[in-house]
Design a protein around this motif. Structure first.
Motif, PDB file in Angstrom:
ATOM      1  N   ASP A  57      -2.958   6.682  -7.713  1.00  0.00           N
ATOM      2  CA  ASP A  57      -2.622   6.982  -6.324  1.00  0.00           C
ATOM      3  C   ASP A  57      -3.786   6.684  -5.389  1.00  0.00           C
ATOM      4  O   ASP A  57      -3.586   6.375  -4.215  1.00  0.00           O
ATOM      5  CB  ASP A  57      -2.176   8.442  -6.190  1.00  0.00           C
ATOM      6  N   ASN A  90       2.546  -3.407  -7.450  1.00  0.00           N
ATOM      7  CA  ASN A  90       3.503  -2.470  -6.853  1.00  0.00           C
ATOM      8  C   ASN A  90       3.680  -2.654  -5.352  1.00  0.00           C
ATOM      9  O   ASN A  90       4.330  -1.848  -4.693  1.00  0.00           O
ATOM     10  CB  ASN A  90       3.066  -1.025  -7.108  1.00  0.00           C
ATOM     11  N   THR A  91       3.037  -3.667  -4.793  1.00  0.00           N
ATOM     12  CA  THR A  91       3.044  -3.779  -3.337  1.00  0.00           C
ATOM     13  C   THR A  91       3.459  -5.169  -2.868  1.00  0.00           C
ATOM     14  O   THR A  91       2.616  -6.020  -2.591  1.00  0.00           O
ATOM     15  CB  THR A  91       1.652  -3.428  -2.763  1.00  0.00           C
ATOM     16  N   PRO A  92       4.774  -5.394  -2.817  1.00  0.00           N
ATOM     17  CA  PRO A  92       5.213  -6.677  -2.272  1.00  0.00           C
ATOM     18  C   PRO A  92       4.952  -6.731  -0.773  1.00  0.00           C
ATOM     19  O   PRO A  92       4.976  -5.693  -0.103  1.00  0.00           O
ATOM     20  CB  PRO A  92       6.718  -6.684  -2.556  1.00  0.00           C
ATOM     21  N   ARG A 144       4.246  10.638  -2.713  1.00  0.00           N
ATOM     22  CA  ARG A 144       5.455   9.872  -2.371  1.00  0.00           C
ATOM     23  C   ARG A 144       5.348   9.309  -0.969  1.00  0.00           C
ATOM     24  O   ARG A 144       4.931  10.008  -0.048  1.00  0.00           O
ATOM     25  CB  ARG A 144       6.689  10.784  -2.428  1.00  0.00           C
ATOM     26  N   LEU A 145       5.768   8.067  -0.836  1.00  0.00           N
ATOM     27  CA  LEU A 145       5.865   7.520   0.521  1.00  0.00           C
ATOM     28  C   LEU A 145       7.149   8.034   1.152  1.00  0.00           C
ATOM     29  O   LEU A 145       8.194   8.066   0.503  1.00  0.00           O
ATOM     30  CB  LEU A 145       5.932   5.995   0.465  1.00  0.00           C
ATOM     31  N   GLN A 169      -5.271   1.230  -0.219  1.00  0.00           N
ATOM     32  CA  GLN A 169      -4.490   0.227   0.511  1.00  0.00           C
ATOM     33  C   GLN A 169      -4.185   0.726   1.922  1.00  0.00           C
ATOM     34  O   GLN A 169      -4.248  -0.018   2.891  1.00  0.00           O
ATOM     35  CB  GLN A 169      -3.161  -0.044  -0.195  1.00  0.00           C
ATOM     36  N   ARG A 206      -3.440   3.369  -4.035  1.00  0.00           N
ATOM     37  CA  ARG A 206      -2.473   3.287  -2.937  1.00  0.00           C
ATOM     38  C   ARG A 206      -3.092   3.809  -1.638  1.00  0.00           C
ATOM     39  O   ARG A 206      -2.865   3.264  -0.556  1.00  0.00           O
ATOM     40  CB  ARG A 206      -1.216   4.082  -3.290  1.00  0.00           C
ATOM     41  N   ALA A 216       9.478   5.234  -4.424  1.00  0.00           N
ATOM     42  CA  ALA A 216       8.547   5.673  -3.370  1.00  0.00           C
ATOM     43  C   ALA A 216       7.327   6.385  -3.941  1.00  0.00           C
ATOM     44  O   ALA A 216       6.335   6.570  -3.252  1.00  0.00           O
ATOM     45  CB  ALA A 216       9.279   6.580  -2.382  1.00  0.00           C
ATOM     46  N   SER A 217       7.398   6.798  -5.203  1.00  0.00           N
ATOM     47  CA  SER A 217       6.234   7.494  -5.775  1.00  0.00           C
ATOM     48  C   SER A 217       5.260   6.518  -6.436  1.00  0.00           C
ATOM     49  O   SER A 217       4.209   6.941  -6.909  1.00  0.00           O
ATOM     50  CB  SER A 217       6.693   8.548  -6.789  1.00  0.00           C
ATOM     51  N   VAL A 218       5.612   5.249  -6.470  1.00  0.00           N
ATOM     52  CA  VAL A 218       4.673   4.265  -7.010  1.00  0.00           C
ATOM     53  C   VAL A 218       4.379   3.124  -6.028  1.00  0.00           C
ATOM     54  O   VAL A 218       3.443   2.363  -6.228  1.00  0.00           O
ATOM     55  CB  VAL A 218       5.188   3.648  -8.339  1.00  0.00           C
ATOM     56  N   ALA A 219       5.178   3.021  -4.969  1.00  0.00           N
ATOM     57  CA  ALA A 219       5.043   1.886  -4.055  1.00  0.00           C
ATOM     58  C   ALA A 219       3.681   1.876  -3.372  1.00  0.00           C
ATOM     59  O   ALA A 219       3.187   2.918  -2.944  1.00  0.00           O
ATOM     60  CB  ALA A 219       6.146   1.948  -2.995  1.00  0.00           C
TER      61      ALA A 219
END
Lengths: 586, 445
Positions: free
Chosen positions: B222, B162-164, A67-68, B228, B225, A106-109
């Protein structure tokens, strides 16, 4: 609460199996109001999986997540440790609302380059304040031998303590040594101990281990063959859930000593957390998210049409509802459903103008008289103004918000290429929103969704787009009759009662709180846990503290299971438009 | 040239004044002809996007004739003064095949990714990111994204689905990010690398060491992410490096004064949006002039534009649904009022880059801009009859002054054209009915 205790361990899993199966059969047989459809596939899938899982003697848990940290979690975490006077004016990238909550997003961003830049900037701003001359004496656990040179021991002491807190787990000695070395190097280069420490702290604050909450797992001795969150991950999950911040030293020590591994130990810690004043922060954050209050940041009203909606009104409206939530559900320990009928609330001067009352500066508790028609939070400015246009009210937006935010149902988006000719006819003369929407519903394609949203939204038409009470629209008396899932009413007070009694109301809070607690979208295999939590919530007369405790002590909260994603909706041209997908069967 | 007061000129730009005074690259950096850098490298070509919400009214937007010999209908009158700098494309389609038709989403998703999404998530990164990976990786900012809609969520630029890339929405904060203390001013007289930045860069290596542990416990999604995150840290390192080395002077780079707090009123009143659009556009243009990035994204409004008009009770989006068609005019006049404000915005955006001289031309000559929207006919929220706009010559690769009828082909063709023009060598773009390997050849040199 007693129910929860019984459910620990294998014994508990067996108890739940019988109950869950029965509950699911019951849910499938519930007769639903016309026009409301449950997502049947989810029930079937969940029950089949559940039975399968129970036969194998396993506990269905929640997914382990990465999570972010949200903006508010970051601010709360930093300010709790370094003091509330640390100024942090930052906004991380907006999160995508996922399964009804921003926090689940926040868990996928992902993390854009701009976001990393923001992290660096805020780290720099925070570090500079922490190590500023007026704060260093109180915030540092030691004094360097010289202000102008590196001091290994003092740097290690400070960075060790700080990073244990910010990493939410002990930092390895090797890694701490790297930060200390960097601090020393910079201190030597800059001839300034504090400047060195400041740059090292910037690094700590930029760490992916700080800004990502990376949950770790370990074998669960109580359920052989299954995994559970490790103690520090569980402590973080508890703390983010109940306090919306990183765990404090007490919680970390409890994790380190294994106290969270036992039923009794975990219950004791959860009780301590629920008794803490920090619970208010957590509860505010949960409801702020659930009610979609982030939209207040961009809410604007037309100053000509609503001159009484002052600049402060948006912030105050948000605050009013959150104060009401805290007062009713924590301070007074009332039934959650009463939030939708209570006339007790708080007002500020900016809101007093809209409500037509007088109040001295500051916030003051008031109780509206019955004739004010301000019963429950749906009649507060927050709900009314947020779900309106800048220039006028909207029965549709309000009805949609009630369905989606408060009852956890999904209203389908408008269909393509709608023919608006009835509404667009220049000869027609619509005096009220009801006239306009009635004409709109003459189109059978539109009628489907508008039947779901408008009958309850129209009951709120006595409030204009800024939330002020009115009895007419352009000289025509407002007809505020309406209905909600088969219950008819003649005015907004009737709507409040209908919402209070709607069977989907408590289940929606349970679902959102569970999703919020476990930090992501509700997985399909969570249905058994939700059914159990719903039952528990009802058994204790819908008290919020009891719900939070039940979630925090539930096996599903700490056991790790792989998520079961929702199936993609079937793409057919014949999807019924008259559909509300209930995410949460009661 | 030396007698001009650049600071005053650029302050004028920031205040939204129309400025057409040249600020050329210093001659010492150009070759003898002024059309390339002295070392023989071509002038960099930049890419820009520009978005407006809610399409248009076809009968007063679409020119009657195609080619160069056309007249500007009422709704796009604002573009007439810049006709030689732009192309108008009409009658494009966003095919949604067996995906749902998602109002306010499918249209721009097809434009920016070539893919009609099957749910609320994009099918890929957006084209500006693809292009930035090709031409802007080494810049201080890979892309810059801004909006006039006062909301960071109004972004049409995504690093991945998922990343704007959140939009800059406040001129004050945007100025601080671009030209605050970390700005490596290319024209600064003195340059001294900061020991503090050196130390900062060194600390970063300790942070990057942590990625391995995290990767070990993360699942596949993940890890993307975390990747990134790591890429972001590397870019940060690159930014520190840039702060540590003396930048090449750029004559056109002079950021002017910071906007004041009082300039950043929130709200969607059109007058505020217009003002914000000018300020954000000027900052983006200056960021390009200072070579801080080579890819910029701007949006005038959000998809369901909430812009309001003084004295009119329906915001733009509501008006598209509810305003009666004027029987004499044959269209929705108030909706058109909003669309005309958008077109004025595009004209301002294009002119902002044309105002900055570069070599013997302007930045716009070395730029390609694509303007797009979410719908065709506003009233019906159609996904056919979608208009698009382009501007700039992309270093001589693109011809301007045309009205092109796309004849119902996919709007992804325009994006494919942009990718090709910007040097992204892909044989095709998009999927299913939007897949194309057919650029808008009429505008290519």
């Amino acid at each position: 609460m007693r129910l929860v205790g019984k459910h620990f361990g294998r014994e508990g899993a067996r108890v739940r199996k019988t109950f869950v199966t029965r509950a699911l059969l019951f849910a499938a047989a519930v007769v639903l109001p016309a026009g409301v459809f449950l997502s049947g596939s989810s029930i079937v899938t969940a029950s089949a999986k559940d039975v399968e899982a129970k036969e194998a003697g396993t506990v269905v848990g929640s997914p382990r997540r990465l999570r972010l940290l949200t903006t508010q979690q970051y601010i709360n975490t930093v300010q709790y440790y370094f003091g509330p006077d640390i100024k942090i004016d930052v906004k991380f990238a907006p999160l995508e609302r996922t399964d009804g909550l921003l926090i689940a997003g926040a868990s996928v961003a992902g993390v854009s380059g701009a976001q990393i830049e923001t992290y660096q900037k805020v780290a720099s701003i925070v570090s500079a304040q922490v190590l500023s001359p007026d704060r260093r004496a109180t915030l540092l656990p030691c004094k360097p031998k010289s202000d102008k040179a590196a001091d290994d021991a003092c740097a290690e002491k400070f960075l060790g303590e700080v990073s244990n807190y910010l990493y939410r787990a002990p930092l390895s000695k090797a890694h701490l040594a790297k930060f200390v070395a960097e601090s020393n190097k910079a201190a030597t280069q800059l001839n300034d101990f504090y400047a060195g420490l400041q740059l090292a702290l910037e690094g700590v604050l930029l760490s992916p281990n700080v800004l990502f909450v990376a949950e770790r797992e370990e074998p669960d001795p109580h359920h052989p063959g299954q995994m559970r969150l490790d103690a520090h991950s569980l402590a973080s999950r508890l703390s983010l859930f109940l306090w919306n911040a990183a765990p404090d030293a007490v919680l970390r020590q409890a994790a380190a000593r294994g106290q969270l591994d036992t039923e009794k130990g975990r219950a004791k810690i959860v009780d301590m957390m629920l008794a803490s004043p920090r619970l208010e922060t957590g509860v505010r954050s949960l409801f702020d998210d659930m009610f979609g209050f982030e939209d207040f940041v961009t809410l604007a009203k037309d100053g000509v049409i609503y001159p009484y909606y002052l600049g402060e009104a948006s912030g105050d409206a948000r605050e009013q509802t959150l104060r009401t939530v805290v007062d009713q559900l924590l301070t007074k320990d009332r039934d959650y459903r009463d939030l939708y009928t209570t006339r007790e609330t708080f007002v500020s001067p900016a809101l007093a103008i809209i409500y037509g009352v007088t109040t001295p500066p500051g916030w003051h508790a008031i109780e509206f008289p019955p004739e004010a028609h301000r019963a429950g939070i749906l009649t507060q400015v927050s709900f009314l103004a947020l779900h309106s246009h800048p220039t006028r009210s909207s029965a549709t937006l309000r009805g949609k918000a009630l369905r989606e935010l408060i009852l956890c149902q999904k209203v389908p988006p408008p269909p393509a290429n709608v023919d608006f000719s009835a509404v667009n006819d220049p000869k027609s003369n619509f005096r009220t929103a009801r006239d306009r929407l009635t004409a709109h519903r003459a189109n059978p394609v539109c009628a489907g969704c508008h039947k779901i949203t408008d009958p309850m939204g129209l009951a709120l038409e006595n409030f204009d787009g800024a939330g002020q009470y009115r009895t007419d629209e352009k000289g025509t008396a407002i007809d505020a009759t309406g209905s909600l899932d088969g219950k008819d009413f003649s005015d907004v007070d009737g709507l409040s009662r209908a919402v209070h009694d709607n069977p989907a109301l408590p289940g929606c809070l349970v679902r959102r709180a569970y999703s919020y607690a476990t930090g992501g979208a509700v997985s399909l295999n969570a249905e058994p846990a939700l059914v159990e939590l719903n039952k528990n919530f009802a058994a204790q007369n819908y008290r919020l503290r009891g719900l939070l405790k039940a979630i925090a002590l539930n096996d599903a909260f700490s056991t790790v299971s792989k998520p079961v994603p929702k199936p993609e909706p079937k793409k057919t041209a014949s999807v019924p438009l008259l559909q509300v997908v209930a995410e949460n069967p009661k | 040239m030396n007698r001009l007061n650049r600071r005053r000129v650029l302050r004028g730009m920031l205040n939204g004044g129309a400025v057409t005074v040249g600020l050329p690259l210093l001659n010492c950096f150009l070759n003898g002809n002024g059309n390339a850098l002295a070392d023989g490298e071509k002038m960099p070509v930049r890419y820009g996007t520009w978005f407006w919400g809610l399409g248009m009214n076809t009968q007063i937007f679409k020119p009657k004739k195609t080619g160069r010999d056309f007249e500007f209908p009422d709704e796009i009158q604002a573009l007439a003064p810049i006709r030689d700098k732009i192309n108008i494309l009409t009658n494009g389609n966003a095919f949604y095949d067996n995906s749902p038709k998602q109002d306010h989403f499918t249209g721009w998703a097809v434009s920016r990714t070539g893919i009609a999404p099957s749910n609320r998530t994009l099918g890929s990164e957006t084209c500006d990111v693809t292009i930035a990976n090709q031409i802007s990786r080494t810049r201080r900012f890979k892309t810059l994204t801004a909006t006039a809609a006062a909301d960071a969520r109004v972004s049409f630029s995504y690093d991945d689905p998922n990343t704007p890339n959140p939009a800059e929405y406040s001129p004050v904060l945007f100025y601080a990010r671009l030209f605050g203390p970390d700005f490596p001013d290319p024209n600064a007289k003195d340059f001294k690398p900061s020991p503090r930045v050196m130390a900062r860069k060194s600390v970063l290596s300790a942070v990057m060491d942590e990625m391995g542990d995290l990767n070990a416990i993360a699942g596949a999604e993940d890890r993307v992410r975390l990747d990134q995150y790591f890429t972001g840290l590397r870019h940060l390192e690159q930014q520190f490096d840039q702060q540590l080395s003396k930048p090449e002077p750029l004559a056109a780079c002079h950021p002017g004064l910071a906007p004041k707090d009082s300039d950043m009123k929130m709200g969607n009143a059109s007058e505020l949006m217009i003002q914000r659009h000018k300020m954000m556009t000027d900052l983006l243009a200056m960021a390009v002039a200072c070579d801080q990035t080579r890819v910029v994204n701007m949006s005038y409004s959000q998809v369901q534009s909430n812009a309001t008009k003084p004295g009119y009770d329906k915001p733009h989006h509501t008006a598209t649904h509810e305003e009666a068609i004027d029987s004499k005019l044959g269209y929705q006049p108030e909706v058109s009022w909003f669309t005309r404000r958008c077109m004025e915005g595009f004209a301002y955006y294009v002119q902002a880059f044309a105002n900055i001289k570069e070599g013997d031309g302007t930045v716009l000559d070395n730029m390609f801009i694509v303007g797009d929207t979410d719908h065709g006919l506003a009233l019906l929220h159609g996904l056919d009859n979608i208009p698009m706009l382009t501007a700039g010559s992309a270093g001589g690769k693109v011809k301007n002054g045309y009205h092109i009828d796309m004849k119902g082909t996919s709007i992804a063709r325009t994006t494919y054209t942009a990718l090709r023009v910007m040097g992204v060598d892909v044989p095709r773009f998009g999927d299913r009915s939007n897949q194309t390997s057919d650029p808008i050849s009429e505008i290519l040199v």
